[in-house]
Design a protein around this motif. Structure first.
Motif, PDB file in Angstrom:
ATOM      1  N   SER A  56       6.852  -4.383  -2.924  1.00 27.21           N
ATOM      2  CA  SER A  56       5.523  -4.022  -3.452  1.00 27.21           C
ATOM      3  C   SER A  56       5.251  -4.722  -4.772  1.00 27.21           C
ATOM      4  N   ARG A 116       4.131   0.609   4.023  1.00 28.96           N
ATOM      5  CA  ARG A 116       5.400   1.273   3.689  1.00 28.96           C
ATOM      6  C   ARG A 116       6.417   0.273   3.129  1.00 28.96           C
ATOM      7  N   ILE A 161       9.928  -0.762  -2.921  1.00 28.39           N
ATOM      8  CA  ILE A 161       9.448  -0.964  -4.290  1.00 28.39           C
ATOM      9  C   ILE A 161       9.495  -2.440  -4.684  1.00 28.39           C
ATOM     10  N   ILE A 212      -1.522  -1.787  -4.529  1.00 25.00           N
ATOM     11  CA  ILE A 212      -0.792  -0.528  -4.349  1.00 25.00           C
ATOM     12  C   ILE A 212      -1.157   0.098  -3.005  1.00 25.00           C
ATOM     13  N   ALA A 213      -2.437   0.072  -2.659  1.00 26.38           N
ATOM     14  CA  ALA A 213      -2.893   0.653  -1.386  1.00 26.38           C
ATOM     15  C   ALA A 213      -2.267  -0.085  -0.197  1.00 26.38           C
ATOM     16  N   TYR A 214      -2.208  -1.417  -0.258  1.00 27.29           N
ATOM     17  CA  TYR A 214      -1.602  -2.194   0.823  1.00 27.29           C
ATOM     18  C   TYR A 214      -0.112  -1.903   0.931  1.00 27.29           C
ATOM     19  N   SER A 215       0.559  -1.798  -0.190  1.00 25.94           N
ATOM     20  CA  SER A 215       1.999  -1.535  -0.177  1.00 25.94           C
ATOM     21  C   SER A 215       2.296  -0.174   0.440  1.00 25.94           C
ATOM     22  N   VAL A 216       1.474   0.819   0.114  1.00 23.79           N
ATOM     23  CA  VAL A 216       1.649   2.149   0.704  1.00 23.79           C
ATOM     24  C   VAL A 216       1.354   2.108   2.197  1.00 23.79           C
ATOM     25  N   SER A 217       0.313   1.393   2.580  1.00 22.70           N
ATOM     26  CA  SER A 217      -0.073   1.314   3.986  1.00 22.70           C
ATOM     27  C   SER A 217       1.015   0.660   4.845  1.00 22.70           C
TER      28      SER A 217
END
Length: 269
Positions: free
Chosen positions: A116, A110, A113, A103-108
């Motif tokens: 991710s 951008r 969905i 989740i952290a990598y996907s947010v980083s």
């Protein structure tokens, strides 16, 4: 027949070593089966999991004495007649950390969905579970076929439990996870650069992670007293070192590649 002759011909009760060995192997097999059943039953009940013990083991794997983790396997063999964990807390905790990191990598990055979710499933089902199933099966097969010490008379013939082989994978995966999902995350601005220094840091990180994986794997098989020549599990480290050096040498000629940039391209481009 005299009493003396009859006494010499009598086989003492329980004196058949082959029968005794068969009973021991059968008991170990039964114990392993019960361990697997207990493992699966506790997997659905969080209250039965010893989270604190699992976290302590993770800390030990990151210390300078990772082999201490496998001492608990020896004690378990002495008390419960099986090597593998019967508590899934370590796997559950590792899976939870992996989900959070994804989740952290996907947010980083951008990531959308869909991308991710694909990254999460790829990390869990392929990187952790799929590779674990394959490597545990291969390691167990190699150990049982080629490394089991059949000449020693100090112990009964034993085989590596599959669940124990998977435990070894989980143990070895955790330091790799810390480096490639944890440390690398905080170094992303650096390791994703185009410089030689970025390449050096990134590739050193990946080389250390995979070398650490095989070292912990080696320790796991070395902890079993009925196996010999377990140094074969260290051989991949030589291949990792060779690729690392060749990649560094090839960089001035445009042949080197940055492992972190390659990872970002595969998962997020």
């Amino acid at each position: 027949m005299t009493d003396a002759a009859r006494h010499r011909l009598t086989v003492p009760s329980g004196g058949d070593p082959i029968a005794a060995a068969r009973k021991t192997v059968a008991a170990a097999s039964t114990s392993s089966s019960r361990s697997a059943q207990q493992y699966l039953s506790r997997l659905t009940d969080f209250r039965q999991m010893d989270i604190q013990s699992a976290m302590d083991q993770m800390k030990t794997l990151l210390s300078t004495r990772p082999h201490v983790v496998y001492k608990t396997s020896y004690y378990r063999k002495q008390t419960k007649n099986h090597w593998a964990r019967d508590d899934p807390a370590f796997c559950v905790l590792q899976l939870a950390f992996l989900v959070i990191a994804c989740i952290a990598y996907s947010v980083s990055f951008r990531a959308p969905i869909g991308e991710s979710i694909a990254f999460l499933f790829y990390s869990v089902l392929f990187n952790w579970l799929g590779c674990g199933l394959v490597l545990a099966s291969l390691g167990r097969e190699i150990a049982n076929r080629h490394l089991a010490d059949t000449k020693s008379s100090s112990h009964v013939r034993q085989t590596v439990e599959w669940l124990y082989a998977f435990d070894i994978h989980c143990n070895a995966f955790f330091p790799l996870f810390v480096l490639l999902y944890g440390v690398q995350f905080f170094l992303l601005p650096l390791v994703l650069g185009n410089s030689l220094f970025a390449l050096l840091v990134s590739n050193t990180l990946y080389a250390a992670a995979f070398a650490w994986y095989w070292y912990i794997t080696h320790l796991g098989y070395r902890a079993l007293p009925f196996l010999s020549q377990t140094e074969v599990f260290l051989f991949p480290i030589a291949a990792i070192a060779l690729v690392y050096v060749l990649n560094l040498i090839g960089h001035p000629f445009g042949l080197g590649w940055n492992a972190s940039r390659l990872m970002a391209h595969i998962y997020f481009d």
